[in-house]
Design a protein around this motif. Structure first.
Motif, short mmCIF file in Angstrom:
data_model
loop_
_atom_site.label_atom_id
_atom_site.label_comp_id
_atom_site.label_asym_id
_atom_site.label_seq_id
_atom_site.Cartn_x
_atom_site.Cartn_y
_atom_site.Cartn_z
N ASP A 190 0.85 -1.19 0.00
CA ASP A 190 0.00 0.00 0.00
C ASP A 190 0.89 1.24 0.00
O ASP A 190 1.75 1.42 0.87
CB ASP A 190 -0.89 -0.02 1.24
CG ASP A 190 -1.86 1.16 1.27
OD1 ASP A 190 -2.02 1.83 0.22
OD2 ASP A 190 -2.45 1.39 2.35
N ASP A 191 0.72 2.11 -0.99
CA ASP A 191 1.48 3.35 -1.09
C ASP A 191 0.56 4.58 -1.07
O ASP A 191 0.91 5.64 -1.59
CB ASP A 191 2.32 3.36 -2.38
CG ASP A 191 3.68 2.72 -2.18
OD1 ASP A 191 4.11 2.61 -1.00
OD2 ASP A 191 4.31 2.31 -3.17
N THR A 192 -0.60 4.43 -0.48
CA THR A 192 -1.54 5.55 -0.42
C THR A 192 -0.98 6.67 0.45
O THR A 192 -0.44 6.41 1.54
CB THR A 192 -2.89 5.08 0.15
OG1 THR A 192 -3.41 4.04 -0.68
CG2 THR A 192 -3.89 6.23 0.19
N ASP B 204 -1.68 10.09 2.59
CA ASP B 204 -2.79 10.76 3.27
C ASP B 204 -3.19 12.04 2.55
O ASP B 204 -2.33 12.84 2.17
CB ASP B 204 -2.40 11.09 4.72
CG ASP B 204 -2.28 9.86 5.59
OD1 ASP B 204 -2.83 8.81 5.19
OD2 ASP B 204 -1.60 9.93 6.63
N ASP C 138 -4.68 12.15 -0.39
CA ASP C 138 -4.94 11.89 -1.81
C ASP C 138 -6.39 11.44 -1.99
O ASP C 138 -6.95 10.72 -1.13
CB ASP C 138 -4.01 10.82 -2.35
CG ASP C 138 -2.62 11.35 -2.67
OD1 ASP C 138 -2.41 12.58 -2.52
OD2 ASP C 138 -1.75 10.55 -3.07
N ASP D 248 -7.48 9.33 -4.14
CA ASP D 248 -7.53 7.91 -4.50
C ASP D 248 -6.47 7.13 -3.72
O ASP D 248 -5.45 7.68 -3.27
CB ASP D 248 -7.29 7.73 -5.99
CG ASP D 248 -8.38 8.38 -6.84
OD1 ASP D 248 -9.56 8.30 -6.45
OD2 ASP D 248 -8.03 8.98 -7.87
N GLY D 249 -6.70 5.84 -3.61
CA GLY D 249 -5.72 4.97 -2.99
C GLY D 249 -4.71 4.47 -4.02
O GLY D 249 -4.97 4.46 -5.23
N THR D 250 -3.54 4.08 -3.55
CA THR D 250 -2.48 3.60 -4.44
C THR D 250 -1.88 2.31 -3.91
O THR D 250 -1.55 2.21 -2.72
CB THR D 250 -1.35 4.64 -4.56
OG1 THR D 250 -1.89 5.86 -5.07
CG2 THR D 250 -0.27 4.15 -5.51
N THR E 208 -4.19 2.55 -9.07
CA THR E 208 -4.98 3.52 -8.31
C THR E 208 -6.42 3.04 -8.25
O THR E 208 -6.91 2.40 -9.19
CB THR E 208 -4.93 4.92 -8.96
OG1 THR E 208 -5.41 4.84 -10.31
CG2 THR E 208 -3.50 5.45 -8.97
N LEU F 4 -11.18 5.37 -3.07
CA LEU F 4 -11.33 5.07 -1.64
C LEU F 4 -12.81 5.11 -1.25
O LEU F 4 -13.59 5.92 -1.76
CB LEU F 4 -10.56 6.10 -0.82
CG LEU F 4 -9.03 6.10 -1.00
CD1 LEU F 4 -8.42 7.30 -0.30
CD2 LEU F 4 -8.42 4.80 -0.48
N GLY G 65 -4.39 -2.84 -0.16
CA GLY G 65 -5.05 -1.53 -0.12
C GLY G 65 -6.25 -1.51 0.79
O GLY G 65 -6.42 -2.36 1.68
N GLN H 220 1.05 6.82 -8.59
CA GLN H 220 -0.34 6.99 -8.96
C GLN H 220 -0.66 6.36 -10.32
O GLN H 220 -1.08 7.01 -11.25
CB GLN H 220 -0.69 8.48 -8.99
CG GLN H 220 -0.42 9.19 -7.65
CD GLN H 220 -1.30 8.60 -6.56
OE1 GLN H 220 -2.48 8.38 -6.76
NE2 GLN H 220 -0.72 8.33 -5.40
#
Length: 230
Positions: free
Chosen positions: A106-108, A110, A112, A114-116, A171, A174, A204, A228
């Motif tokens: 998980d590279d999301t 905070d 953003d 969308d999640g990554t 991507t 969320l 994710g 992303q």
């Protein structure tokens, strides 16, 4: 006297024949021609009468004389450099699914929208290989499989040394609706130009928002990208 003359004549004829025979033996004009098959030279320096027994001799193409079509001595017998992943033409073969160690994290970030998720592909095949293009990506959900859409970003060709890794990004929207959403149960990845799929854990967000198809789609970037989706 007649008897003596006949004797002398006979001796003279015999002597003449003997002299002729000696002359033929000295100048070789009476010898037969040598056989053309027993001593005829071949371009390789050997005798054509026993060429089947030769093992190439001084002939650079001697592997043909020994019947060695499969000996690998000639240009056609050069094998590929399997240790470096090259084929007979010198090009590096593509990375196969069974040679890749595929993981995801998980590279999301905070804040953003969308999640990554970043998918890592490590070359564990013990040889160099090439990888280029988009991987096939599907999310396993409680409502069925959801295929990611390509971002359309250009894909570069990458040569992966043994032990090296590359990555691409996914991507996804969320779930901020407050509802239960659609539960994600796994991630399916098919490397570029491959048909074998690997199923790994989804790192994710646990759920996706329920939409009518007008929401943000799940996107995948080309291999060699990260973050992303590309």
């Amino acid at each position: 006297m007649r008897v003596h003359r006949l004797t002398f004549a006979a001796l003279a004829v015999a002597a003449g024949l003997s002299l002729t025979a000696c002359q033929n033996g000295d100048d070789g004009t009476g010898q037969s021609a040598p056989s053309a098959t027993s001593h005829e030279s071949t371009p390789g320096g050997g005798s054509s009468s026993n060429g089947a027994d030769q093992d190439g001799g001084s002939d650079p193409g001697g592997s043909d004389q020994s019947g060695g079509a499969g000996t690998g001595k000639g240009p056609a017998g050069k094998g590929s450099t399997a240790g470096t992943g090259s084929d007979a033409s010198g090009k590096t073969d593509r990375c196969h699914t069974d040679e890749l160690e595929i993981t995801a994290k998980d590279d999301t970030i905070d804040g953003d929208p969308d999640g990554t998720v970043t998918v890592l592909l490590k070359n564990g095949g013990g040889r160099d290989c090439t990888i280029s293009g988009y991987a096939g990506v599907d999310l396993k959900t409680g409502s069925g499989s959801l295929s990611a859409k390509r971002t359309g970003a250009p894909a570069d060709r990458t040569v992966l040394k043994s032990g090296q890794s590359t990555a691409f990004g996914i991507t996804y929207p969320l779930n901020k609706s407050g509802g239960s959403g659609v539960r994600v149960t796994g991630l399916l990845v098919t490397p570029p130009n491959e048909t074998k799929t690997v199923t790994i854990a989804w790192p994710g967000g646990p759920t996706l928002p329920v939409t009518d198809g007008a929401g943000t789609p799940v996107k995948v970037g080309p291999v060699g990208s990260a973050g992303q989706g590309g």
